[in-house]
Design a protein around this motif. Structure first.
Motif, PDB file in Angstrom:
ATOM      1  N   PHE A 179     -24.225  59.202  86.654  1.00 14.58           N
ATOM      2  CA  PHE A 179     -22.906  58.413  86.285  1.00 14.58           C
ATOM      3  C   PHE A 179     -22.687  56.947  86.647  1.00 14.58           C
ATOM      4  N   GLU A 180     -22.329  55.925  85.513  1.00 14.27           N
ATOM      5  CA  GLU A 180     -22.079  54.774  85.914  1.00 14.27           C
ATOM      6  C   GLU A 180     -20.780  54.560  86.529  1.00 14.27           C
ATOM      7  N   ARG A 181     -20.449  53.594  87.239  1.00  8.93           N
ATOM      8  CA  ARG A 181     -19.552  53.462  87.927  1.00  8.93           C
ATOM      9  C   ARG A 181     -17.963  53.345  87.065  1.00  8.93           C
ATOM     10  N   GLU A 182     -18.039  52.434  86.131  1.00  2.42           N
ATOM     11  CA  GLU A 182     -16.863  52.303  85.196  1.00  2.42           C
ATOM     12  C   GLU A 182     -16.526  53.395  84.453  1.00  2.42           C
ATOM     13  N   THR A 183     -17.575  54.099  83.790  1.00  2.00           N
ATOM     14  CA  THR A 183     -17.194  55.136  82.976  1.00  2.00           C
ATOM     15  C   THR A 183     -16.720  56.467  83.874  1.00  2.00           C
ATOM     16  N   LEU A 184     -17.190  56.472  85.179  1.00  2.00           N
ATOM     17  CA  LEU A 184     -16.907  57.596  86.041  1.00  2.00           C
ATOM     18  C   LEU A 184     -15.392  57.399  86.373  1.00  2.00           C
TER      19      LEU A 184
END
Length: 245
Positions: free
Chosen positions: A69-74
């Protein structure tokens, strides 16, 4: 899996429902792979049944799966998930929050249940030709009863700018007050009757289960007041734009 609604309640990274519009910042397609991965990793939470998520689940997911996971997409995916109708239905039902293992933990805050009930009503009313306000009034009364709070404390937790909703809530609380007054009168009559619940019910043409239920509710209230609860204070205001770091 889920759908984004432009005027749905915002969720912060702790998945707390607040009554505030949200602007679309990403297409559904951009977060769909993340939602699918969440379903793959945690089907007990993101599968056939959506369960309320524990506070801090965003941070736990980032710590547990930094490669997935990437922070913003999660953040966007969780926001879309927790704005979905299925998720709000679970919150409105008063289900407990669950951790990543699917174990129930903390109770939902009364205001989160309230705003989920209201948002579901708005969505359904837009699609229905029937007047759903009577049903909403009953749901609001049930949510209030489940909170275990006084009228004053409950109102302090569920402030809204929607005067129509405020009016329905006032009706629900007034109806609850009348219901409790009637129940109290029934219990006083029972106490002075010297009868069993079954005999008392037959004497007054009541359902024995209603009499037994009223007695149990009184016992529960008395138990809860010994000692009196001290945690019914207004919470710190929710700030959906907080950085979870």
């Amino acid at each position: 899996m889920t759908s984004n609604t432009p005027d749905a309640p915002v969720q912060n990274e702790d998945t707390s429902v607040v009554e505030r519009p949200v602007k679309a910042t990403s297409s559904a397609a951009s977060v769909q792979p993340v939602l699918e991965k969440l379903f793959e990793l945690y089907p007990q939470l993101f599968g056939a049944e959506f369960l309320p998520l524990k506070l801090g689940v965003f941070q736990e997911l980032m710590a547990a799966h930094p490669d997935h996971f990437e922070r913003e997409t999660l953040k966007l995916a969780l926001g879309q998930h927790t704005r979905s109708t299925r998720y709000l239905q679970s919150v409105a039902a008063g289900n407990k929050r669950h951790d990543l293992q699917g174990i129930p933990g903390d109770e939902l805050a009364p205001e989160h249940v309230f705003f989920a009930v209201v948002e579901l009503f708005r969505r359904r009313q837009r699609r229905s030709r029937d007047d759903l306000r009577p049903k909403l009034r009953n749901q609001l009364m049930a949510a209030f009863e489940a909170s275990g709070m006084t009228h004053q404390l409950y109102l302090a937790r569920v402030q809204t700018k929607d005067e129509a909703i405020n009016a329905l809530l006032a009706e629900a609380l007034a109806e609850h007050e009348q219901k409790m007054a009637k129940e109290e009168a029934t219990l006083r009559a029972f106490d002075g009757s010297g009868k069993t619940p079954e005999e008392f019910a037959e004497m007054y043409g009541l359902n024995p289960r209603d009499v037994v239920g009223a007695l149990k509710r009184r016992e529960r209230r008395q138990a809860e007041n010994q000692p009196e609860a001290t945690d019914q204070t207004a919470p710190t205001p929710i700030t959906p734009d907080e950085d979870p770091a």
